[in-house]
Write an enzyme that holds these catalytic residues in place. Structure first.
Site, PDB file in Angstrom:
ATOM      1  N   LYS A   1       0.852  -1.195   0.000  1.00 11.84           N
ATOM      2  CA  LYS A   1       0.000   0.000   0.000  1.00 11.84           C
ATOM      3  C   LYS A   1       0.882   1.237   0.000  1.00 11.84           C
ATOM      4  CE  LYS A   1       0.904   1.509   4.337  1.00 11.84           C
ATOM      5  NZ  LYS A   1       1.587   2.785   4.636  1.00 11.84           N
TER       6      LYS A   1
ATOM      7  N   ASP B   1      -2.287  -1.677  10.301  1.00 10.21           N
ATOM      8  CA  ASP B   1      -2.516  -1.663   8.855  1.00 10.21           C
ATOM      9  C   ASP B   1      -3.176  -2.937   8.339  1.00 10.21           C
ATOM     10  OD1 ASP B   1      -1.487   0.875   8.422  1.00 10.21           O
ATOM     11  OD2 ASP B   1       0.536   0.163   7.936  1.00 10.21           O
TER      12      ASP B   1
END
Length: 289
Positions: free
Chosen positions: A10, A136
């Site tokens: 990401k 995350d």
């Protein structure tokens, strides 16, 4: 039985820190999107009750320090699974890079073992479990583009960000996220315009996305590692439309629309930096088979 699972990296298009929480974490607002740079995991069902991590990358631990191991152990204990798994991790995402490589591996294990061990959990249930492993992991369970709040575990889906090239450059250093947050001074920082970024993504407005990138952790990491700031300036000079450090760094990325400019920046950075990648954004959320 074997299962192959992809674990995409990401980037943060926007990262804001609002305040320190009573539980010791920081309250954040982050806009994250997955990119086409991925680790590949092979999950092999074991009849014996064992969790085994196999990796040829010397920076990847093969024990309980590994988030993929933690994800498997959590599912095994929570749902009293009487089988085991061998997890082979083929790393492509740089380690300790601000790209959520370890978190994405853990999320891929959650999605894969849900199928391999026939747990029947929904993607929302997997994301809730993922929050116990790391901030995350919930986002990485879903993938796509999203606003993450709380300590990063509260996920609100957004449309796919406008398609473009993402050029990533990572110097040969690791950055401790905990150390960066510990050194962050919340007084007097310039907060990114999170709402403006959301509007830009919802409108599919690439130019507005580029104008609203921001990361409050940059200054801390730049102070600790001046070479990260130098990489950002280099990507700017090469002509990227927007340049930002991802997460707590040290990876810096540039956004570019045109193939020719992407190639020029990529070639220029390869003589300047250890690890350089040119990939596309991934618009789609993960789906459970």
């Amino acid at each position: 039985m074997k299962l192959l699972v992809k674990a995409p990296a990401k980037i943060n298009l926007s990262l804001d820190v609002l305040h320190k929480r009573k539980d010791g974490y920081h309250e954040v607002e982050m806009i994250m999107t997955t990119i086409d740079l991925a680790d590949r995991l092979e999950l092999t069902l074991l009849e014996r009750e064992e969790i085994k991590i196999i990796s040829h990358n010397r920076f990847v631990p093969d024990d309980q320090r590994n988030l993929a191991y933690q994800a498997a152990l959590l599912l095994k204990e929570r749902f009293h699974v009487k089988k085991g798994v061998a997890i082979t991790i083929e790393k492509t995402i740089p380690v300790a890079a601000g790209l959520a490589g370890g978190s994405s591996d853990a999320a891929a294990v959650l999605r894969g073992l849900n199928k391999l061990w026939n747990l029947g959990l929904s993607i929302d249930e997997l994301a809730i479990i993922g929050a116990e492993i790391g901030s995350d992991v919930s986002f990485c369970v879903y993938g796509g583009t999203a606003l993450a709040t709380g300590r990063g575990e509260i996920i609100k889906e957004l449309p796919a960000a406008p398609t473009c090239w993402v050029i990533l450059a990572k110097p040969f250093i690791g950055v401790s996220t905990a150390d960066v947050y510990r050194r962050l001074q919340l007084n007097g920082i310039n907060h990114p315009q999170t709402r403006e970024m959301i509007n830009a993504i919802e409108d599919g407005n690439y130019d507005q996305v580029c104008r609203n990138v921001g990361n409050v952790l940059e200054e801390v990491t730049f102070h600790l590692h001046p070479e990260v700031a130098q990489i950002k300036e280099q990507i700017k000079r090469f002509g990227a439309d927007a340049v930002l450090m991802s997460g707590s760094g040290p990876t810096v990325f540039g956004l570019v629309r045109h193939d020719s400019r992407m190639q020029r920046i990529y070639n220029g950075l390869r003589g300047f930096c250890d690890q350089v990648f040119a990939v596309r954004m991934l618009g789609e959320r993960h789906k459970l088979d």
